[in-house]
Scaffold this active site. Sequence first.
Site, mmCIF file in Angstrom:
data_model
loop_
_atom_site.group_PDB
_atom_site.id
_atom_site.type_symbol
_atom_site.label_atom_id
_atom_site.label_comp_id
_atom_site.label_asym_id
_atom_site.label_seq_id
_atom_site.Cartn_x
_atom_site.Cartn_y
_atom_site.Cartn_z
ATOM 1 N N HIS A 192 0.884 -1.175 0.000
ATOM 2 C CA HIS A 192 0.000 0.000 0.000
ATOM 3 C C HIS A 192 0.917 1.219 0.000
ATOM 4 O O HIS A 192 1.976 1.178 0.637
ATOM 5 C CB HIS A 192 -0.808 0.162 1.285
ATOM 6 N N ASP B 131 2.255 2.089 3.498
ATOM 7 C CA ASP B 131 3.230 1.233 4.207
ATOM 8 C C ASP B 131 4.644 1.600 3.865
ATOM 9 O O ASP B 131 5.562 1.229 4.578
ATOM 10 C CB ASP B 131 3.159 -0.252 3.766
HETATM 11 C C1 XUL Z 1 -7.689 -6.092 4.863
HETATM 12 C C2 XUL Z 1 -6.915 -6.599 3.721
HETATM 13 C C3 XUL Z 1 -6.052 -5.600 3.035
HETATM 14 C C4 XUL Z 1 -6.055 -5.734 1.556
HETATM 15 C C5 XUL Z 1 -5.296 -4.661 0.834
HETATM 16 O O1 XUL Z 1 -8.485 -7.042 5.474
HETATM 17 O O2 XUL Z 1 -6.951 -7.762 3.409
HETATM 18 O O3 XUL Z 1 -4.770 -5.699 3.564
HETATM 19 O O4 XUL Z 1 -5.516 -6.953 1.165
HETATM 20 O O5 XUL Z 1 -5.719 -3.393 1.153
#
Ligand code: XUL
Length: 433
Positions: free
Chosen positions: A97, A100
């Site tokens: 993300h 992060d």
């Molecule tokens: C949350 C989840 C996230 C997604 C990406 O439950 O799985 O980490 O994979 O945003």
Amino acid sequence: MTDFFKGITPLRYDPSSTDLAFRHYNPDEIVMGKRMEEHLRFAVAYWHSFAWPGGDPFGGETFERPWFGNTMDLARMKADVAFEMFDLLNVPFFCWHDADIRPEGDSFAESLRNFEEIIDYFGAKMDGAKTKLLWGTANMFSHRRFMSGAATNPDPDVFAWSAATVKACMDATHKLDGQNYVLWGGREGYETLLNTDMKRERQNAGRFLQMAVEYKHKIGFKGAILIEPKPQEPSKHQYDFDVATVYGFLKAYGLENEIKMNIEQGHAILAGHSFEHELHMARALGIFGSVDMNRNDYQCGWDTDHFGMNVPELALAYYEILMAGGFTTGGTNFDAKLRRQSLDPVDLIQAHVGSADALARGLKGAVEMMEDGRLKGFVEDRYAGWKKPENAEILKGGSSLEALAERVHGEDSDPQPVSGRQEYLESLVNLFV
Ligand code: XUL
Ligand code: CO
């Protein structure tokens, strides 16, 4: 080189090892005509492994990593450690993300500058390296600006901010030659219906998705756009409830041929389904894309993101993935985190190695089920009546309730129930796991 993983040597396949090694995951082993590495397409999730501090609803940070903090130097140290782990594991992919990997700035422009600098830092590390990007995504759920949603936020300024964020993350994913772009809408839902206009929120989310698809084509991004369904948590209810719900949503906005599914084990359980159910549904609808592999605690009712370690469950999951034709752009993302007492660097390595081995065993079991063919054959036989021309014609529109009534009136015996043979089939599965 940092010294975070000091003393840990690159992980190898060694089935007789009594030390830390892959005992079942052998990247080069050919199964069903393909290297195991190409079947599984493992990815490390940056957030769980390098950004998560080890908190739970009652306790804070347990992990005290030397790179925690909001500066560019620390973000670069985090990247150094991450790529060292990718090398130790010899893992083909990773996922991130935006939030992060970069420190949050005081403005959108500053956050974007930080982000782009780290993306270039990644790019330099990836140059000539093994590990590629499986997918990038935007974190539009942690910061307080997103507390009432991103694309479904009542405030158009947050909608615009979210659009700018997705644009930046798609640009970065494209730049790093990512295989997919993921959208997970953790706050695209509601806390209370009393302050929510569902019709408006759905429309806004639909238009947002259309714009993301338009932008993908505009920049020539060849990867897949994936939606990750989840029924709730952090919001009380989320619009991307499960695969079937998302499919209906995509149809309503003309996007069913543009967007596929990133299916997560824990999210399937929260939706009251099994992982296999969600995978099978995506296969049935032709929208299977990728998986977030983890395991929920079946008792506690949260999305606990344990590492996947249950071989029989994993075999059924890979059976569905193989039945869907296997991965194309997708892969197996370890969307899993350590338990908060697993403090040591070696725990991070052990978690990935142990889960990779369990997944390899699951895959091999699934391959045996496929090659044996009895499961598939049983299902085909069960529906074989539909191949007869007079029955196939019904579904092509060549029949009616009156015509079928006439057919039934002309027959002198009732259809005889046929055994579903569930215990036989379950026993058959157990031959392979
Ligand atoms: C949350 C989840 C996230 C997604 C990406 O439950 O799985 O980490 O994979 O945003
Ligand atoms: Co996930």
